[in-house]
Write a protein that holds these residues in place. Structure first.
Motif, PDB file in Angstrom:
ATOM      1  N   TYR A 195      -0.248  -8.920 -12.376  1.00 15.53           N
ATOM      2  CA  TYR A 195      -0.222  -8.944 -10.911  1.00 15.53           C
ATOM      3  C   TYR A 195      -0.576 -10.345 -10.435  1.00 15.53           C
ATOM      4  O   TYR A 195      -1.420 -11.020 -11.027  1.00 15.53           O
ATOM      5  CB  TYR A 195      -1.240  -7.948 -10.338  1.00 15.53           C
ATOM      6  CG  TYR A 195      -1.146  -6.562 -10.949  1.00 15.53           C
ATOM      7  CD1 TYR A 195      -0.284  -5.610 -10.439  1.00 15.53           C
ATOM      8  CD2 TYR A 195      -1.921  -6.229 -12.076  1.00 15.53           C
ATOM      9  CE1 TYR A 195      -0.179  -4.352 -11.011  1.00 15.53           C
ATOM     10  CE2 TYR A 195      -1.824  -4.972 -12.655  1.00 15.53           C
ATOM     11  CZ  TYR A 195      -0.956  -4.040 -12.119  1.00 15.53           C
ATOM     12  OH  TYR A 195      -0.850  -2.805 -12.695  1.00 15.53           O
ATOM     13  N   SER A 223      -0.905 -12.852  -6.658  1.00 14.78           N
ATOM     14  CA  SER A 223      -0.776 -13.113  -5.217  1.00 14.78           C
ATOM     15  C   SER A 223      -0.524 -14.605  -5.052  1.00 14.78           C
ATOM     16  O   SER A 223      -1.372 -15.425  -5.432  1.00 14.78           O
ATOM     17  CB  SER A 223      -2.068 -12.699  -4.490  1.00 14.78           C
ATOM     18  OG  SER A 223      -1.953 -12.964  -3.095  1.00 14.78           O
ATOM     19  N   ALA A 277      -4.579  -4.578   0.266  1.00 15.84           N
ATOM     20  CA  ALA A 277      -3.525  -5.572   0.518  1.00 15.84           C
ATOM     21  C   ALA A 277      -3.690  -6.207   1.891  1.00 15.84           C
ATOM     22  O   ALA A 277      -3.525  -7.419   2.054  1.00 15.84           O
ATOM     23  CB  ALA A 277      -2.150  -4.924   0.397  1.00 15.84           C
ATOM     24  N   ASN A 306       4.384  -7.014  -0.177  1.00 13.64           N
ATOM     25  CA  ASN A 306       3.590  -6.291  -1.171  1.00 13.64           C
ATOM     26  C   ASN A 306       4.518  -5.529  -2.104  1.00 13.64           C
ATOM     27  O   ASN A 306       5.310  -4.699  -1.644  1.00 13.64           O
ATOM     28  CB  ASN A 306       2.660  -5.280  -0.480  1.00 13.64           C
ATOM     29  CG  ASN A 306       1.762  -5.929   0.537  1.00 13.64           C
ATOM     30  OD1 ASN A 306       0.753  -6.533   0.195  1.00 13.64           O
ATOM     31  ND2 ASN A 306       2.127  -5.835   1.810  1.00 13.64           N
ATOM     32  N   TYR A 361       2.308 -10.569  -2.708  1.00 11.38           N
ATOM     33  CA  TYR A 361       1.705  -9.890  -3.850  1.00 11.38           C
ATOM     34  C   TYR A 361       2.803  -9.290  -4.716  1.00 11.38           C
ATOM     35  O   TYR A 361       3.668  -8.558  -4.217  1.00 11.38           O
ATOM     36  CB  TYR A 361       0.748  -8.794  -3.377  1.00 11.38           C
ATOM     37  CG  TYR A 361      -0.006  -8.112  -4.495  1.00 11.38           C
ATOM     38  CD1 TYR A 361      -1.090  -8.735  -5.095  1.00 11.38           C
ATOM     39  CD2 TYR A 361       0.379  -6.851  -4.957  1.00 11.38           C
ATOM     40  CE1 TYR A 361      -1.783  -8.120  -6.125  1.00 11.38           C
ATOM     41  CE2 TYR A 361      -0.304  -6.228  -5.978  1.00 11.38           C
ATOM     42  CZ  TYR A 361      -1.394  -6.870  -6.566  1.00 11.38           C
ATOM     43  OH  TYR A 361      -2.075  -6.265  -7.588  1.00 11.38           O
ATOM     44  N   SER A 381       1.742 -15.182   2.069  1.00 13.82           N
ATOM     45  CA  SER A 381       1.071 -14.630   0.888  1.00 13.82           C
ATOM     46  C   SER A 381       1.880 -13.443   0.397  1.00 13.82           C
ATOM     47  O   SER A 381       2.177 -12.525   1.169  1.00 13.82           O
ATOM     48  CB  SER A 381      -0.376 -14.218   1.206  1.00 13.82           C
ATOM     49  OG  SER A 381      -0.435 -13.381   2.346  1.00 13.82           O
ATOM     50  N   ARG A 433      -6.450  -8.664   1.646  1.00  9.31           N
ATOM     51  CA  ARG A 433      -6.028  -9.806   0.836  1.00  9.31           C
ATOM     52  C   ARG A 433      -5.217 -10.794   1.674  1.00  9.31           C
ATOM     53  O   ARG A 433      -5.466 -12.002   1.659  1.00  9.31           O
ATOM     54  CB  ARG A 433      -5.197  -9.318  -0.353  1.00  9.31           C
ATOM     55  CG  ARG A 433      -4.727 -10.422  -1.285  1.00  9.31           C
ATOM     56  CD  ARG A 433      -3.719  -9.903  -2.295  1.00  9.31           C
ATOM     57  NE  ARG A 433      -4.248  -8.814  -3.081  1.00  9.31           N
ATOM     58  CZ  ARG A 433      -3.753  -7.578  -3.107  1.00  9.31           C
ATOM     59  NH1 ARG A 433      -2.703  -7.270  -2.353  1.00  9.31           N
ATOM     60  NH2 ARG A 433      -4.288  -6.654  -3.865  1.00  9.31           N
ATOM     61  N   HIS A 434      -4.255 -10.285   2.429  1.00 12.12           N
ATOM     62  CA  HIS A 434      -3.410 -11.156   3.247  1.00 12.12           C
ATOM     63  C   HIS A 434      -4.201 -11.800   4.390  1.00 12.12           C
ATOM     64  O   HIS A 434      -4.017 -12.983   4.691  1.00 12.12           O
ATOM     65  CB  HIS A 434      -2.229 -10.369   3.799  1.00 12.12           C
ATOM     66  CG  HIS A 434      -1.263  -9.907   2.746  1.00 12.12           C
ATOM     67  ND1 HIS A 434      -0.701 -10.771   1.835  1.00 12.12           N
ATOM     68  CD2 HIS A 434      -0.764  -8.672   2.461  1.00 12.12           C
ATOM     69  CE1 HIS A 434       0.108 -10.092   1.031  1.00 12.12           C
ATOM     70  NE2 HIS A 434       0.081  -8.828   1.391  1.00 12.12           N
TER      71      HIS A 434
END
Length: 306
Positions: free
Chosen positions: A299, A301, A47, A178, A209, A207, A50-51
């Protein structure tokens, strides 16, 4: 009794008690569901990456200097991961204090093990070892449980409501969450999106998720990942509780929340569930008109820019 129903009944019963969150924390610790694991750590480190990837893409490769995470949770892996990755100021907020300095000590000790350091190297790349040493010293020396001690390192834990983020916190280059949005009622989520976007710096973004799987599926794999879509709103109100609320929104409905909040969507990365997940559940009529592609998004994002 199915496993998922037992968990739902137990949490609903606990939710009706005084100090329900403390009792729930004790029960989960006793049952082992709140123990740190390499699976949990890796999920959170993914995570972080990802961010940061989303933010760096917005900033032409540069690291954001000030980030806010909404939804601290029990173990603040993401804020610490952002700190170790080089973000100068990391803020994390929740509506109530779930974490503690003792839990952060436990987390830092776990991050020190060879297995988890390998995961840090794998997902965070060239993370800052000196910052990690400073964090170790800060949590080891503190005689109190006051999280404010970490503010000297640039890590700020706050209690607050994302619908109205205090003006004295300033603005943020990037805001993240998240596995948080799925636990927020739809009208509140719209106001949260508006409140967060208001404190994003011009040129920055967000962002978020979202896990759209029925969370009882994780405790009972025998049920479909979208098992909760078989219930009417009234039926589901007898299952859900304040400790484990799930709004059951699908991606199209999240998109509508963004539109109502006036928050643009730059792009969405999504992961679909297998078709068997849909075949295994008898959908309630309120979901039967939704496209299969929408129903099977498990899921997502969602990235916004300002």
């Amino acid at each position: 009794m199915p496993k998922w129903y037992f968990k739902a009944a137990l949490q609903r019963g606990i939710s009706l008690l005084p100090y329900s969150h403390r009792i729930n924390h004790w029960v989960q610790r006793r049952m082992g569901t709140l123990q740190l694991s390499s699976f949990f750590l890796e999920d959170r480190l993914i995570a972080v990456k990802r961010h940061l990837d989303a933010a760096r893409s917005c900033f032409q490769g540069a690291m954001p200097q000030k980030m806010l995470e909404v939804g601290t949770g029990w173990y603040p892996v993401v804020p610490i991961g952002l700190f170790l990755s080089g973000v100068e100021e990391v803020w994390s907020m929740d509506v109530r204090s779930l974490s503690s300095l003792a839990q952060i000590r436990e987390l830092v000790l776990y991050l020190s093990t060879p297995e988890i350091k390998a995961l840090l190297n794998q997902h965070l790349g060239d993370w800052d070892k000196r910052k990690f040493q400073a964090l170790q010293q800060a949590v080891a020396k503190s005689p109190t449980s006051n999280l404010d001690r970490l503010s000297a390192l640039g890590i700020h834990f706050k209690i607050g409501d994302a619908r109205s983020i205090p003006i004295d916190w300033g603005k943020f280059d990037w805001i993240t969450s998240n596995n948080t949005f799925e636990h927020i009622p739809e009208p509140v989520l719209v106001d949260m999106l508006s409140g967060m976007y208001e404190v994003v710096e011009s040129g920055g973004g967000m962002s978020h998720y979202i896990d759209m799987v029925d969370h009882y599926h994780y405790a009972d794999p025998e049920i479909s990942p979208i098992h909760f879509l078989r219930f009417s709103a009234n039926q589901w109100s007898w299952v859900e509780n304040s400790l484990h609320y799930q709004n059951r929104l699908r991606l199209s409905e999240y998109r509508a929340c963004y539109a109502r909040a006036g928050v643009p969507i730059h792009h969405v990365d999504m992961e679909h569930l297998p078709e068997d997940a849909l075949n295994a559940v008898n959908l309630h009529p309120q979901y039967q008109d939704l496209p299969q592609d929408d129903l099977l998004v498990g899921y997502a994002s969602i990235v916004s820019r300002k």
